[in-house]
Write a protein that holds these residues in place. Structure first.
Motif, PDB file in Angstrom:
ATOM      1  N   PRO A   1       0.808  -1.220   0.000  1.00  0.00           N
ATOM      2  CA  PRO A   1       0.000   0.000   0.000  1.00  0.00           C
ATOM      3  C   PRO A   1       0.840   1.269   0.000  1.00  0.00           C
ATOM      4  CG  PRO A   1      -0.876  -1.578   1.554  1.00  0.00           C
ATOM      5  CD  PRO A   1       0.441  -2.129   1.090  1.00  0.00           C
ATOM      6  N   LEU A   2       0.393   2.246  -0.783  1.00  0.00           N
ATOM      7  CA  LEU A   2       1.020   3.563  -0.816  1.00  0.00           C
ATOM      8  C   LEU A   2       0.085   4.624  -0.246  1.00  0.00           C
ATOM      9  CD1 LEU A   2       2.851   3.421  -4.266  1.00  0.00           C
ATOM     10  CD2 LEU A   2       3.897   3.446  -1.986  1.00  0.00           C
ATOM     11  N   ALA A   3      -0.897   4.175   0.522  1.00  0.00           N
ATOM     12  CA  ALA A   3      -1.805   5.086   1.220  1.00  0.00           C
ATOM     13  C   ALA A   3      -2.429   4.347   2.393  1.00  0.00           C
ATOM     14  CB  ALA A   3      -2.888   5.608   0.279  1.00  0.00           C
ATOM     15  N   THR A   4      -2.750   5.088   3.447  1.00  0.00           N
ATOM     16  CA  THR A   4      -3.387   4.545   4.638  1.00  0.00           C
ATOM     17  C   THR A   4      -4.766   5.147   4.794  1.00  0.00           C
ATOM     18  OG1 THR A   4      -1.320   4.101   5.831  1.00  0.00           O
ATOM     19  CG2 THR A   4      -3.283   4.510   7.168  1.00  0.00           C
ATOM     20  N   HIS A   5      -5.766   4.307   5.038  1.00  0.00           N
ATOM     21  CA  HIS A   5      -7.142   4.756   5.255  1.00  0.00           C
ATOM     22  C   HIS A   5      -7.376   4.823   6.755  1.00  0.00           C
ATOM     23  CE1 HIS A   5     -11.658   4.226   4.090  1.00  0.00           C
ATOM     24  NE2 HIS A   5     -11.306   5.489   4.194  1.00  0.00           N
ATOM     25  N   LEU A   6      -7.451   6.036   7.295  1.00  0.00           N
ATOM     26  CA  LEU A   6      -7.419   6.228   8.748  1.00  0.00           C
ATOM     27  C   LEU A   6      -8.774   6.610   9.340  1.00  0.00           C
ATOM     28  CD1 LEU A   6      -5.141   6.114  10.922  1.00  0.00           C
ATOM     29  CD2 LEU A   6      -5.032   8.608  10.761  1.00  0.00           C
ATOM     30  N   GLY A   7      -9.811   6.746   8.529  1.00  0.00           N
ATOM     31  CA  GLY A   7     -11.075   7.283   9.032  1.00  0.00           C
ATOM     32  C   GLY A   7     -11.841   6.319   9.904  1.00  0.00           C
ATOM     33  N   TRP A   8     -11.631   6.389  11.196  1.00  0.00           N
ATOM     34  CA  TRP A   8     -12.306   5.465  12.093  1.00  0.00           C
ATOM     35  C   TRP A   8     -13.675   5.987  12.523  1.00  0.00           C
ATOM     36  CZ3 TRP A   8      -8.296   8.582  13.698  1.00  0.00           C
ATOM     37  CH2 TRP A   8      -8.482   9.362  14.838  1.00  0.00           C
ATOM     38  N   TRP A   9     -14.015   7.227  12.141  1.00  0.00           N
ATOM     39  CA  TRP A   9     -15.372   7.709  12.390  1.00  0.00           C
ATOM     40  C   TRP A   9     -15.869   8.419  11.134  1.00  0.00           C
ATOM     41  CZ3 TRP A   9     -11.403  11.027  13.243  1.00  0.00           C
ATOM     42  CH2 TRP A   9     -11.592  12.370  12.945  1.00  0.00           C
ATOM     43  N   GLY A  10     -17.189   8.425  10.982  1.00  0.00           N
ATOM     44  CA  GLY A  10     -17.808   9.031   9.811  1.00  0.00           C
ATOM     45  C   GLY A  10     -19.220   8.497   9.650  1.00  0.00           C
ATOM     46  N   TYR A  11     -19.911   8.941   8.597  1.00  0.00           N
ATOM     47  CA  TYR A  11     -21.332   8.601   8.444  1.00  0.00           C
ATOM     48  C   TYR A  11     -21.577   7.097   8.301  1.00  0.00           C
ATOM     49  CZ  TYR A  11     -20.677   7.781   3.446  1.00  0.00           C
ATOM     50  OH  TYR A  11     -20.252   7.273   2.240  1.00  0.00           O
ATOM     51  N   ASN A  12     -20.612   6.361   7.755  1.00  0.00           N
ATOM     52  CA  ASN A  12     -20.827   4.931   7.517  1.00  0.00           C
ATOM     53  C   ASN A  12     -19.989   4.047   8.429  1.00  0.00           C
ATOM     54  OD1 ASN A  12     -18.373   5.529   6.424  1.00  0.00           O
ATOM     55  ND2 ASN A  12     -18.708   4.504   4.464  1.00  0.00           N
ATOM     56  N   SER A  13     -19.476   4.616   9.521  1.00  0.00           N
ATOM     57  CA  SER A  13     -18.673   3.831  10.466  1.00  0.00           C
ATOM     58  C   SER A  13     -19.572   3.164  11.506  1.00  0.00           C
ATOM     59  CB  SER A  13     -17.667   4.732  11.183  1.00  0.00           C
ATOM     60  OG  SER A  13     -16.742   5.274  10.280  1.00  0.00           O
ATOM     61  N   PRO A  14     -19.121   2.072  12.091  1.00  0.00           N
ATOM     62  CA  PRO A  14     -19.900   1.440  13.170  1.00  0.00           C
ATOM     63  C   PRO A  14     -20.100   2.407  14.334  1.00  0.00           C
ATOM     64  CG  PRO A  14     -18.149  -0.012  12.405  1.00  0.00           C
ATOM     65  CD  PRO A  14     -17.901   1.329  11.773  1.00  0.00           C
ATOM     66  N   PRO A  15     -21.165   2.218  15.122  1.00  0.00           N
ATOM     67  CA  PRO A  15     -21.401   3.107  16.269  1.00  0.00           C
ATOM     68  C   PRO A  15     -20.314   2.995  17.323  1.00  0.00           C
ATOM     69  CG  PRO A  15     -22.885   1.218  16.326  1.00  0.00           C
ATOM     70  CD  PRO A  15     -22.187   1.179  14.997  1.00  0.00           C
ATOM     71  N   LEU A  16     -20.269   3.982  18.188  1.00  0.00           N
ATOM     72  CA  LEU A  16     -19.372   4.030  19.348  1.00  0.00           C
ATOM     73  C   LEU A  16     -17.912   4.265  18.983  1.00  0.00           C
ATOM     74  CD1 LEU A  16     -20.905   1.136  21.489  1.00  0.00           C
ATOM     75  CD2 LEU A  16     -21.475   3.566  21.520  1.00  0.00           C
ATOM     76  N   ARG A  17     -17.659   4.682  17.752  1.00  0.00           N
ATOM     77  CA  ARG A  17     -16.294   5.079  17.398  1.00  0.00           C
ATOM     78  C   ARG A  17     -16.176   6.582  17.641  1.00  0.00           C
ATOM     79  NH1 ARG A  17     -13.823   1.881  12.178  1.00  0.00           N
ATOM     80  NH2 ARG A  17     -14.155  -0.215  12.955  1.00  0.00           N
ATOM     81  N   GLU A  18     -15.480   6.946  18.696  1.00  0.00           N
ATOM     82  CA  GLU A  18     -15.447   8.337  19.128  1.00  0.00           C
ATOM     83  C   GLU A  18     -14.454   9.146  18.302  1.00  0.00           C
ATOM     84  OE1 GLU A  18     -14.667   8.474  23.269  1.00  0.00           O
ATOM     85  OE2 GLU A  18     -16.519   7.432  23.822  1.00  0.00           O
TER      86      GLU A  18
END
Length: 259
Positions: free
Chosen positions: A202-219
């Motif tokens: 990989p030449l990129a990291t996907h770091l978005g642990w919160w957002g509209y389509n993330s599982p609940p309780l991800r602060e």
């Protein structure tokens, strides 16, 4: 060759900061366009775009599902007003590794691939697609965007899926697979018979642990903007926590790609 970076964002300025920082590490001069969804225009957004010399377009309010309206609409808009050979589409929660832009330019210049993707693919599939970091040849992207129809932008994910499967690509083998832009572009690649490419690591990291389509309780991070940026930077370095959130294989491959 002329290339530009298009970054879509919505109220995740702390992640956007790291995203733009990484683009500038790859290339201090490449043109960056940031498209903010649903009228979002904070002082932190303005300051971040100013710091990294990125042009900002704030798109209007809408009630459609997810970020496909912003992403596809932004691409249609910029292609109608700007001339370039390659376009790098990078989501705000994606951190480029050193060398991504050079790798993407070289591969696209070969004209063997309609697009290349920066993260994790399969050596056995030559036409897969993943949206967090993808670079396109202009002509191929224009052909793909020609498949967009107004009905696709629905306030319901299932309806988006139905429009893809019944109206846009009724013959696709990917039916019921990906209603948003990943699924849209994957079907375009299948329809046109294009080849795509992923790097060996990989030449990129996907770091978005919160957002509209993330599982609940991800602060999401809280506090001052500088503290929130540092919290994201700490997450980038926190291998055990990333393994918990995203899985061991993905995290380990991303970490290896950063070295």
């Amino acid at each position: 060759m002329i290339d530009i970076c298009v970054v879509t964002t919505f109220q995740r300025e702390e992640l956007l900061y790291l995203c733009l920082e990484a683009i500038r590490t790859n290339d201090p001069k490449v043109s960056i366009w940031v498209f903010s969804d649903r009228g979002a225009k904070s002082e932190e957004l303005l300051a971040t775009c100013d710091k990294f010399e990125a042009s900002l377009s704030v798109r209007g309010q809408h009630d459609t599902y997810g970020n496909s309206w912003n992403l596809l609409g932004s691409l249609i808009e910029i292609m109608a007003t700007t001339s370039f050979d390659f376009i790098h589409i990078i989501e705000d929660d994606t951190i480029l590794h050193r060398g991504y832009l050079a790798w993407a330019r070289e591969r696209l210049a070969s004209r063997q691939f309609a697009c290349v993707c920066g993260r994790i693919g399969s050596p056995h599939i030559t036409n897969w697609y993943e949206s967090p970091c993808a670079s396109w040849i202009t002509g191929a992207l224009a052909d793909a965007l020609a498949h967009v129809i107004p009905d696709y932008f629905s306030d319901d994910r299932k309806e988006m899926q139905r429009i893809l499967d019944e109206k846009i690509f009724p013959e696709s083998k990917y039916k019921k697979g990906g209603a948003e832009q990943d699924g849209f572009f994957l079907r375009c690649i299948e329809y046109h018979g294009w080849k795509t490419l992923f790097p060996n690591k990989p030449l990129a990291t996907h770091l978005g642990w919160w957002g509209y389509n993330s599982p609940p309780l991800r602060e999401k991070p809280t506090g001052a903007f500088s503290d929130r940026v540092e919290a994201c930077r700490n997450m980038l370095r926190n291998i055990p926590r990333r393994r918990e959130l995203f899985g061991h294989r993905i995290t380990d491959e991303e970490v290896a790609g950063m070295k």
